[in-house]
Design a protein around this motif. Structure first.
Motif, PDB file in Angstrom:
ATOM      1  N   LYS A   1       0.856  -1.181   0.000  1.00  0.00           N
ATOM      2  CA  LYS A   1       0.000   0.000   0.000  1.00  0.00           C
ATOM      3  C   LYS A   1       0.891   1.230   0.000  1.00  0.00           C
ATOM      4  CE  LYS A   1      -3.627  -2.457   2.342  1.00  0.00           C
ATOM      5  NZ  LYS A   1      -4.536  -2.557   3.464  1.00  0.00           N
TER       6      LYS A   1
ATOM      7  N   CYS B   1       1.264   5.230  -0.148  1.00  0.00           N
ATOM      8  CA  CYS B   1       0.518   6.463   0.115  1.00  0.00           C
ATOM      9  C   CYS B   1       0.757   7.474  -0.996  1.00  0.00           C
ATOM     10  CB  CYS B   1       0.945   7.076   1.451  1.00  0.00           C
ATOM     11  SG  CYS B   1       0.113   8.653   1.750  1.00  0.00           S
TER      12      CYS B   1
ATOM     13  N   CYS C   1       2.752  12.861   1.095  1.00  0.00           N
ATOM     14  CA  CYS C   1       3.722  12.026   0.382  1.00  0.00           C
ATOM     15  C   CYS C   1       3.950  12.525  -1.037  1.00  0.00           C
ATOM     16  CB  CYS C   1       3.275  10.563   0.408  1.00  0.00           C
ATOM     17  SG  CYS C   1       3.474   9.823   2.053  1.00  0.00           S
TER      18      CYS C   1
ATOM     19  N   THR D   1      -2.993   2.037  -4.003  1.00  0.00           N
ATOM     20  CA  THR D   1      -2.892   3.414  -3.553  1.00  0.00           C
ATOM     21  C   THR D   1      -3.711   3.595  -2.282  1.00  0.00           C
ATOM     22  OG1 THR D   1      -2.554   4.266  -5.773  1.00  0.00           O
ATOM     23  CG2 THR D   1      -3.451   5.810  -4.160  1.00  0.00           C
TER      24      THR D   1
ATOM     25  N   TYR E   1      -4.494   6.675   0.938  1.00  0.00           N
ATOM     26  CA  TYR E   1      -4.419   8.112   1.160  1.00  0.00           C
ATOM     27  C   TYR E   1      -4.184   8.377   2.635  1.00  0.00           C
ATOM     28  CZ  TYR E   1      -5.696   8.407  -3.650  1.00  0.00           C
ATOM     29  OH  TYR E   1      -5.683   8.255  -5.012  1.00  0.00           O
ATOM     30  N   CYS E   2      -2.945   8.425   2.983  1.00  0.00           N
ATOM     31  CA  CYS E   2      -2.378   8.776   4.285  1.00  0.00           C
ATOM     32  C   CYS E   2      -2.308   7.577   5.217  1.00  0.00           C
ATOM     33  CB  CYS E   2      -3.109   9.930   4.960  1.00  0.00           C
ATOM     34  SG  CYS E   2      -2.071  10.634   6.259  1.00  0.00           S
ATOM     35  N   LEU E   3      -1.103   7.307   5.641  1.00  0.00           N
ATOM     36  CA  LEU E   3      -0.822   6.259   6.611  1.00  0.00           C
ATOM     37  C   LEU E   3      -0.438   6.868   7.960  1.00  0.00           C
ATOM     38  CD1 LEU E   3       1.261   3.986   4.223  1.00  0.00           C
ATOM     39  CD2 LEU E   3      -0.981   3.424   5.195  1.00  0.00           C
TER      40      LEU E   3
ATOM     41  N   CYS F   1       3.000  11.325   7.470  1.00  0.00           N
ATOM     42  CA  CYS F   1       3.192  12.401   6.502  1.00  0.00           C
ATOM     43  C   CYS F   1       4.554  13.077   6.640  1.00  0.00           C
ATOM     44  CB  CYS F   1       2.090  13.436   6.643  1.00  0.00           C
ATOM     45  SG  CYS F   1       0.466  12.729   6.890  1.00  0.00           S
TER      46      CYS F   1
END
Ligand code: FES
Length: 135
Positions: free
Chosen positions: A71, A73, A78, A100, A102-104, A107
């Motif tokens: 996965k 980001c 990123c 893909t 969106y935010c893990l 940042c």
């Protein structure tokens, strides 16, 4: 671990559906139609209600994925740290599925990725290639 064990572990818990689905996905790699039926029965929900939650969240899958999954980001943090350039630098390879996200939550140390339950931060092109090769 069997599905019954997962259901037992969350018995009596408030709002158990998402934790159960996460555990089922972690244990079996996907949430099967049989599992949806059994979860619905255990929680006194309809199959449609459980299926609706499974289909709403991209993280849940209803079929097994044979390939390892990374996965990556691609959220703003990123992106600002160059994820698109290092992703474009990856060689074409269907052995690993790149998803893909969106935010893990990493940042400030991105670009970031996640394989299984392990997070990877401060990725550059070489680190990302090595990570993909290691999966
Ligand atoms: S933007 Fe990538 S971890 Fe938050």
């Amino acid at each position: 671990m069997a599905l019954a064990d997962i259901l037992d572990r969350h018995k009596g818990r408030e709002g158990p559906l998402l934790p159960i689905l996460h555990d089922v996905q972690a244990e079996f790699g996907y949430v099967s139609e049989d599992a949806i039926r059994d979860i619905a029965d255990a929680l006194n929900l309809t199959r449609a209600e459980v299926h609706g939650v499974v289909s709403f969240y991209h993280d849940f899958r209803t079929t097994p994925e044979a390939r390892p999954i990374l996965k990556l980001c691609r959220a703003e943090g990123c992106q600002a740290r160059g994820v698109e350039a290092i992703a474009a630098d990856l060689p074409a390879d269907n052995r690993v599925k790149i998803e893909t996200v969106y935010c893990l939550g990493l940042c400030s140390v991105g670009p970031a990725a996640m394989s299984g339950t392990t997070v990877h931060a401060r990725l550059d092109s070489n680190k990302l290639k090595a990570l993909v090769a290691s999966l």
